[in-house]
Motif scaffolding. Structure first.
Motif, PDB file in Angstrom:
ATOM      1  N   ARG A 161       0.473  -1.076  -0.216  1.00 37.49           N
ATOM      2  CA  ARG A 161       0.034  -0.183   0.673  1.00 37.49           C
ATOM      3  C   ARG A 161       0.632   1.535  -0.282  1.00 37.49           C
ATOM      4  NH1 ARG A 161      -2.688  -0.645   4.688  1.00 37.49           N
ATOM      5  NH2 ARG A 161      -2.982  -2.269   4.186  1.00 37.49           N
ATOM      6  N   ARG A 213       3.072   1.682  -3.548  1.00 34.30           N
ATOM      7  CA  ARG A 213       1.717   2.205  -4.737  1.00 34.30           C
ATOM      8  C   ARG A 213       1.196   3.995  -4.437  1.00 34.30           C
ATOM      9  NH1 ARG A 213       0.444  -1.786  -8.483  1.00 34.30           N
ATOM     10  NH2 ARG A 213       0.597  -3.883  -7.166  1.00 34.30           N
ATOM     11  N   GLU A 214       1.292   4.015  -3.130  1.00 30.77           N
ATOM     12  CA  GLU A 214       1.011   5.095  -2.628  1.00 30.77           C
ATOM     13  C   GLU A 214       1.431   6.505  -3.515  1.00 30.77           C
ATOM     14  OE1 GLU A 214      -1.428   9.214  -1.740  1.00 30.77           O
ATOM     15  OE2 GLU A 214      -1.932   6.874  -1.412  1.00 30.77           O
ATOM     16  N   ILE A 247       3.944   5.930  -5.633  1.00 27.92           N
ATOM     17  CA  ILE A 247       4.072   5.905  -7.180  1.00 27.92           C
ATOM     18  C   ILE A 247       2.438   6.598  -7.602  1.00 27.92           C
ATOM     19  CG2 ILE A 247       3.990   4.406  -9.061  1.00 27.92           C
ATOM     20  CD1 ILE A 247       4.791   2.226  -7.595  1.00 27.92           C
ATOM     21  N   ARG A 248       2.019   6.980  -6.535  1.00 25.90           N
ATOM     22  CA  ARG A 248       0.726   8.146  -7.151  1.00 25.90           C
ATOM     23  C   ARG A 248       1.363   9.708  -6.758  1.00 25.90           C
ATOM     24  NH1 ARG A 248      -2.785   3.658  -6.143  1.00 25.90           N
ATOM     25  NH2 ARG A 248      -2.968   3.825  -3.631  1.00 25.90           N
ATOM     26  N   TYR A 282       3.956  10.759  -7.788  1.00 26.97           N
ATOM     27  CA  TYR A 282       5.115  10.115  -9.379  1.00 26.97           C
ATOM     28  C   TYR A 282       4.034  10.777 -10.348  1.00 26.97           C
ATOM     29  CZ  TYR A 282       9.649   9.536  -7.063  1.00 26.97           C
ATOM     30  OH  TYR A 282      10.878   9.501  -6.318  1.00 26.97           O
ATOM     31  N   GLU A 283       3.152  10.216  -9.943  1.00 25.13           N
ATOM     32  CA  GLU A 283       1.882  10.502 -10.941  1.00 25.13           C
ATOM     33  C   GLU A 283       0.909  11.852 -10.852  1.00 25.13           C
ATOM     34  OE1 GLU A 283       0.178   6.422 -12.259  1.00 25.13           O
ATOM     35  OE2 GLU A 283      -0.698   6.853 -10.088  1.00 25.13           O
ATOM     36  N   SER A 284       1.326  12.359  -9.567  1.00 22.56           N
ATOM     37  CA  SER A 284       0.613  13.594  -9.719  1.00 22.56           C
ATOM     38  C   SER A 284       1.429  14.816 -10.022  1.00 22.56           C
ATOM     39  CB  SER A 284       0.382  14.138  -8.373  1.00 22.56           C
ATOM     40  OG  SER A 284       1.262  14.119  -7.316  1.00 22.56           O
ATOM     41  N   THR A 313       4.263   8.603 -16.118  1.00 24.68           N
ATOM     42  CA  THR A 313       3.436   7.858 -16.162  1.00 24.68           C
ATOM     43  C   THR A 313       3.968   6.486 -15.856  1.00 24.68           C
ATOM     44  OG1 THR A 313       5.107   7.750 -18.574  1.00 24.68           O
ATOM     45  CG2 THR A 313       3.416   9.336 -18.697  1.00 24.68           C
ATOM     46  N   TYR A 331      10.016  13.524  -4.563  1.00 28.09           N
ATOM     47  CA  TYR A 331       9.239  12.682  -4.037  1.00 28.09           C
ATOM     48  C   TYR A 331       9.515  13.469  -2.373  1.00 28.09           C
ATOM     49  CZ  TYR A 331       7.251   9.520  -0.839  1.00 28.09           C
ATOM     50  OH  TYR A 331       6.624   8.620   0.211  1.00 28.09           O
TER      51      TYR A 331
END
Lengths: 97, 524
Positions: B288, B291-292, B294-295, B297-299, B303, B509
């Protein structure tokens, strides 16, 4: 592949380790487990794959063939468990003394 | 943070990052003696519990700090780390000072020279605080293999700090040092960094000199920074990286100014998630948190795509052939003759005599023939008494795998699989700039949990090992906390010599999150 206690004893000699009975028993079991695990590699077909001993393409490195200072004797002997000021001293190898 | 009075400053110097300390040192707002004393005081206060240091050089550190302050005050030039304390993993040689590798074998060893990274730190005017605890000869993932007792995790002192650079990680996490050096052969920087909530970077093989790094597995070992932030890691890496004529495997290519480059964010970042890193065995809380992250980085516009490293599942098996093979060869040097421990000769000779008599009485000719001579027995007893169980296990494993009849089946096979693992990364990096994933399968486990099961300890390394086999750059940064308040790490991996990319991504980050600023509460 399991490893026998006799093989472990032989390897201990090659590795210059003295193992007592309890250590031999534990080592035989643990090495057996680890060797059984690494058998996993056997399922891969590696025919034609070039072995990779190193992450870099290592090549020979040359330097000028010039004399330079090296570690002096006193420093080289400083950490020796036993020395006579010139040489390292070890138990007699040949004959009985 | 405001600096209203010198007293406030003295109270919280250990809370500052290396970059912040350096800035204040440069502006002469604080002195190196003040900083060094603050960290020494902190060590006195908390290290009786944590045991991150094997040796603290109080007088030497203060003398260095004083000399640097004097030079700075006189307006003379000072180095890029001037006045900053650094903790050194006890696997790196410090001239004339004990370098033990946390082994009885080297308990009284004083190297005749400095490791190149240590010499570079001195030249950069860093203050050497002392030597940190570790797994013996850097073999282990929990720090329980130290001959001088385990390090405890500052977040929960019943738990392991990770290994093998556990002392360096715990020292930074518990604010006992702003900067530390570790070494990483299969995850030994990244694993303890993740479990202690600090930033750790394993450089590309060849980026940092290994001269004076006591060898474990020479084709895998790398020295790297362990710090409170990516910015601090950049600062330290800039100083230690670079070609060294004394290490022919160090690569002769320019070292970027990491500290300067780090503030530039990466645009159009393509991140890959290896599907093999999110499978069975991965703790739900770790997944969790990762994955958070990585989100996050998406923000930033990154990609994200799933990729495959199909040979991942073979990494642990490959490593536990190659690393022990190299170790068994490297550790052959501990023979009781040249340096280090030697068994007591008198009792050894008496033991041989007793054995001889028993065999004679029994009329066992074969036994007499097979008996060790005094020199062989000296080697064997020296090594039996000088090495701990994990070192013996790996020396045995390596000796077996390299012995006649088994070489092709084990060592050669592993070298071929190593190539396949490297090729997986090469293919992945054609599609993405970085790989992101977990560092460890779970947060820190309890002391003693895995000591009787070496294989389960080895499997704890499964996400970190392949970077060493492939020789690529990889990093661990804090990205979360478990329900029990234990740190979780995010692993970033980059192609060879892309440390700058790693550091810039880590800094992106850290500029948006505060996991890296979390501090363990050692008062509770």
């Amino acid at each position: 592949m399991a490893i026998s206690r006799e093989e472990v004893e032989k390897v201990a000699l090659l590795a210059r380790l003295q193992l007592d009975d309890a250590e031999l028993a534990t080592m035989t079991e643990q090495l057996g487990d680890i060797l059984a695990y690494v058998e996993l590699l056997g399922e891969l077909d590696t025919a034609g794959v070039e072995p990779m001993a190193h992450a870099l393409d290592v090549c020979d490195v040359f330097r000028t063939d010039a004399a330079r200072e090296s570690l002096d004797r006193e420093k080289a002997l400083a950490n020796a468990p036993k020395h006579d000021g010139k040489c390292y001293r070890v138990p007699a190898v040949l004959g009985e003394s | 943070m405001e600096w209203s009075s010198p007293r406030d400053a003295a109270m919280s110097l250990t809370d500052l990052t290396a970059t912040q300390l350096l800035d204040r040192l440069r502006k002469a707002e604080i002195t190196s003696v003040g900083v060094t004393q603050a960290f020494l005081d902190r060590i006195d206060k908390v290290d009786t519990t944590i045991r991150a240091f094997l040796r603290v050089d109080r007088d030497g550190a203060l003398a260095q700090a004083e000399a640097i302050d004097a030079r700075r005050q006189a307006g003379k030039p000072v180095g890029p780390l001037a006045g900053l304390p650094v903790a050194i993993k006890d696997v790196l040689c410090t001239a004339g000072e004990p370098t033990t590798c946390a082994s009885r074998m080297l308990e009284h060893f004083r190297p005749p020279y400095d490791a190149t990274v240590v010499a570079r730190l001195r030249a950069a005017d860093a203050v050497l605080l002392g030597k940190t605890n570790m797994d013996e000869f850097a073999m282990g993932g929990s720090n329980e293999n130290s001959a001088f007792g385990p390090v405890r995790n500052p977040w929960d002192t019943d738990r392991i700090p990770g290994g093998s650079s556990g002392g360096s990680a715990a020292a930074v996490a518990a604010r006992m040092a702003p900067l530390a050096l570790g070494s990483d052969t299969g995850g030994s920087i990244r694993c303890p960094a993740a479990l202690c909530g600090v930033t750790g970077l394993k450089p590309t093989y060849g980026r940092v000199s290994r001269y004076g790094l006591v060898a474990f597995a020479s084709s895998l070992d790398q020295v790297g920074p362990m710090t409170r932030s990516a910015e601090d890691a950049a600062l330290l890496l800039s100083v230690v990286a670079g070609h060294d004529p004394a290490d022919s495997t160090s690569v002769n290519r320019p070292v970027p100014d990491y500290a300067k480059a780090i503030k530039q964010p990466l645009s159009g970042l393509r991140i890959g998630l290896a599907r093999e890193h999110f499978g069975e065995g991965l703790d739900a809380e770790v997944e969790r948190a990762v994955r958070e992250a990585i989100r996050v980085y998406e923000s930033f516009g990154a990609t994200v795509r799933e990729i495959s490293l199909p040979h991942s599942k073979y990494a642990v098996a490959t490593y536990y052939i190659i690393a022990p093979c190299e170790a068994s060869s490297n550790l052959a040097r501990y023979d009781g003759a040249h340096y280090g421990y030697r068994t007591d000769e008198k009792s050894m000779l008496a033991e041989l005599e007793t054995e001889r008599r028993a065999l004679e009485v029994a009329g066992d000719r074969d036994g007499l023939e097979a008996m060790d001579n005094a020199l062989i027995r000296m080697y064997r007893r020296t090594r039996a008494e000088g090495f701990g169980p994990e070192v013996k296990r790996r020396v045995m494993l390596g000796t077996y795998a390299l012995s006649a009849g088994y070489y092709d089946a084990y060592y050669l096979k592993a070298l071929k699989v190593r190539r396949l693992i490297r090729e997986d990364f090469d293919k992945a990096f054609e599609q993405v700039d970085l790989l992101a994933g977990p560092v460890t399968p779970t947060p820190a486990f309890k002391l003693g949990d895995k000591v009787d099961d070496p294989l389960s300890m080895y499997l704890f390394d499964l996400f970190t090992i392949s970077a060493n086999l492939a020789g690529i750059a990889a990093m661990s940064i804090p990205c979360g906390s478990s329900g029990q308040g234990l740190p979780i790490g995010l692993q970033l991996q980059a192609p060879p010599f892309e440390e700058e990319r790693l550091l810039r991504a880590a800094r992106m980050y850290q500029s948006a999150t505060n996991w890296h600023t979390m501090e363990p509460d050692l008062e509770k």
